[in-house]
Design an enzyme around this catalytic site. Structure first.
Site, PDB file in Angstrom:
ATOM      1  N   SER A  49       0.854  -1.183   0.000  1.00 11.89           N
ATOM      2  CA  SER A  49       0.000   0.000   0.000  1.00 11.89           C
ATOM      3  C   SER A  49       0.887   1.229   0.000  1.00 11.89           C
ATOM      4  O   SER A  49       1.939   1.238   0.651  1.00 11.89           O
ATOM      5  CB  SER A  49      -0.899   0.040   1.233  1.00 11.89           C
ATOM      6  OG  SER A  49      -1.950  -0.891   1.133  1.00 11.89           O
TER       7      SER A  49
ATOM      8  N   GLU B 192      -0.214  18.535  -7.306  1.00 15.67           N
ATOM      9  CA  GLU B 192      -1.477  18.539  -8.037  1.00 15.67           C
ATOM     10  C   GLU B 192      -2.489  17.535  -7.483  1.00 15.67           C
ATOM     11  O   GLU B 192      -3.557  17.384  -8.035  1.00 15.67           O
ATOM     12  CB  GLU B 192      -1.214  18.246  -9.518  1.00 15.67           C
ATOM     13  CG  GLU B 192      -0.305  19.244 -10.213  1.00 15.67           C
ATOM     14  CD  GLU B 192       1.179  19.027  -9.940  1.00 15.67           C
ATOM     15  OE1 GLU B 192       1.997  19.878 -10.346  1.00 15.67           O
ATOM     16  OE2 GLU B 192       1.526  17.996  -9.310  1.00 15.67           O
TER      17      GLU B 192
ATOM     18  N   CYS C 146      -5.192  17.672 -10.105  1.00 15.17           N
ATOM     19  CA  CYS C 146      -5.945  18.924 -10.186  1.00 15.17           C
ATOM     20  C   CYS C 146      -5.494  19.694 -11.420  1.00 15.17           C
ATOM     21  O   CYS C 146      -4.314  19.728 -11.752  1.00 15.17           O
ATOM     22  CB  CYS C 146      -5.708  19.767  -8.937  1.00 15.17           C
ATOM     23  SG  CYS C 146      -6.306  18.984  -7.425  1.00 15.17           S
TER      24      CYS C 146
END
Length: 427
Positions: free
Chosen positions: A55, A62, A83
């Site tokens: 994990s 961003e 983003c």
């Protein structure tokens, strides 16, 4: 631009199982996928997931790239969120598909924050905005990558610097060296910690000096395993030793230790040492009877090439190869972590050497699961480890050699077992 961000939910199928359980490789692949997509890296955090799998997340200016893997299904789930539109998450998708050797992948792209559904408001931060703008600096990337040694119920995680110092798959096992923050260089075999630079003294000093400081006449020594060189280093602190034979099955362990762990391995070039790359079990079968004053079984856990070092037939041969009065010490696992192997080995040695000549003792090693580790002292009619102990001699030796764990007080105290350990052995 019609949205504030792009979110791709990815599934990779038919990946390499080995890769999907490889924390450093996955962390490097995820960072590369972010960088080549045009993102600015902020931090990464990756670790093994119990019982296996990885994990992790790469935080970018961003947004983020996150992953969870299931090696047993050859499957990985990946989350790519950026983003704005300066970063192309599909570049990351293609890099990761190739890196994980996926047979195929599927992905769904979602537009997050659809502009036609949003109403922008004016936010005036005034002087505060101006002050913050003046203090803006380029973010410094940080990595948090973890190695985990575990079984089905217990795990120990150690943070390292992300990239392996050494990795090679030998015919027997995968040998790796990591550079950890807290414990220096760390040698692992098949994802199990063998030793670290910072706390290896506890293991090597206790497996060697307990028997050697009971018998000042030990001259011929056999070491089975011990490819990192730590046990040989401690044995050769004793000037009366005339010859040491070390039999290590895996040349890769020796080579990696020589190159990257010189504080442990420097004695491997001592002229008193006869280093044999070979099978310790076969060597013992062919060795002459009553040939050694001391035998040190410096083995890894009872799996893979070390499995045979936990069998009655092996220890019967060890007993045969000891001189009368000779001693054998063996690492005998953790009473908490490897309960069954610990009890079985001590009982096995009692049946061969005799109950009165087998004594368990403990040391505390932070980088071994549970921290508590055991050794077993077995003699062929030799000195009792407590009644035969010369405290003054041990104290002088420990001071002269600047030992970091063993001392004259630790020696007898190590044989004082907790009640639960006594109950295990006497049950």
């Amino acid at each position: 631009m019609h949205s504030l961000g792009r979110h791709i939910l990815v599934e990779f199928f038919g990946c390499s199982s080995e890769i999907l359980n490889d924390v450093p490789y996955i962390e490097n692949s995820m960072r590369r996928a972010a960088q080549e997509a045009g993102a600015t890296l902020i931090s990464s955090v990756f670790h093994h997931f119990s019982p296996f799998g990885v994990s992790g997340v790469v935080v970018i200016q961003e947004s983020h790239l996150a992953i969870h893997t299931w090696p047993e299904y050859r499957y990985a789930a990946v989350d790519l969120f950026t983003c704005g539109h300066a970063v192309n998450p599909w570049v990351s998708y293609n890099i990761l598909k190739q890196a994980f050797q996926a047979d195929h992948g599927s992905a769904i792209e979602l537009n997050r924050g659809a502009l036609e559904l949003l109403e922008k408001s004016e936010v005036d931060l005034g002087e505060l905005r101006d002050q913050v703008t003046q203090k803006l600096v380029e973010p410094k990337f940080s990595r948090s990558v973890w190695f985990t040694d575990r079984d089905e119920n217990i795990a120990l995680s150690i943070r390292h610097k992300g990239d392996r110092v050494f990795r090679e798959k030998s015919p027997y096992q995968t040998v790796e060296i990591f550079d950890t923050y807290a414990y220096g260089k760390m040698l692992t075999v098949d994802n199990v910690v063998m030793c670290t630079e910072k706390d290896e003294n506890a293991y090597h000093e206790m497996i060697v000096h307990v028997p050697m400081l009971l018998n000042p006449d030990i001259r011929r020594v056999l070491v089975i395993g011990g490819g990192d060189g730590g046990s040989v280093r401690e044995i050769l602190r004793h000037p009366q030793v005339e010859a040491v034979t070390m039999v290590e099955i895996d040349e890769v362990v020796v080579r990696a230790s020589r190159q990257y762990l010189p504080s442990l391995s420097h004695a491997l070039d001592d002229p008193k040492l006869n280093l044999i790359i070979g099978d310790g079990i076969r060597f013992m079968q062919a060795a002459a009877s009553e040939a050694y004053d001391l035998i040190v079984i410096d083995s890894s856990d009872p799996v893979g090439p070390s499995e045979g070092l936990f069998s009655p037939s092996f220890y019967e041969q060890a007993h045969r190869c000891l001189k009368p009065g000779g001693v054998m010490t063996a690492q005998s696992e953790s009473p908490r972590f490897n309960h069954a192997a610990f009890v079985d080995l001590v009982q096995c040695l009692r049946s061969i050497f005799g109950r009165d000549y087998v004594h368990c003792y403990l040391a505390f090693i932070p980088t071994y699961p549970t921290g508590m580790w055991s050794f077993t002292y077995s003699s062929k009619g030799g000195a009792d480890p407590i009644r035969g102990f010369d405290r003054k001699r041990a104290a002088a030796f420990a001071a002269q050699e600047n030992l970091q764990y063993y001392n004259a007080d630790i020696h007898p105290a190590a044989f004082c077992l907790p009640t639960f350990v006594k109950n295990m052995l006497n049950g």
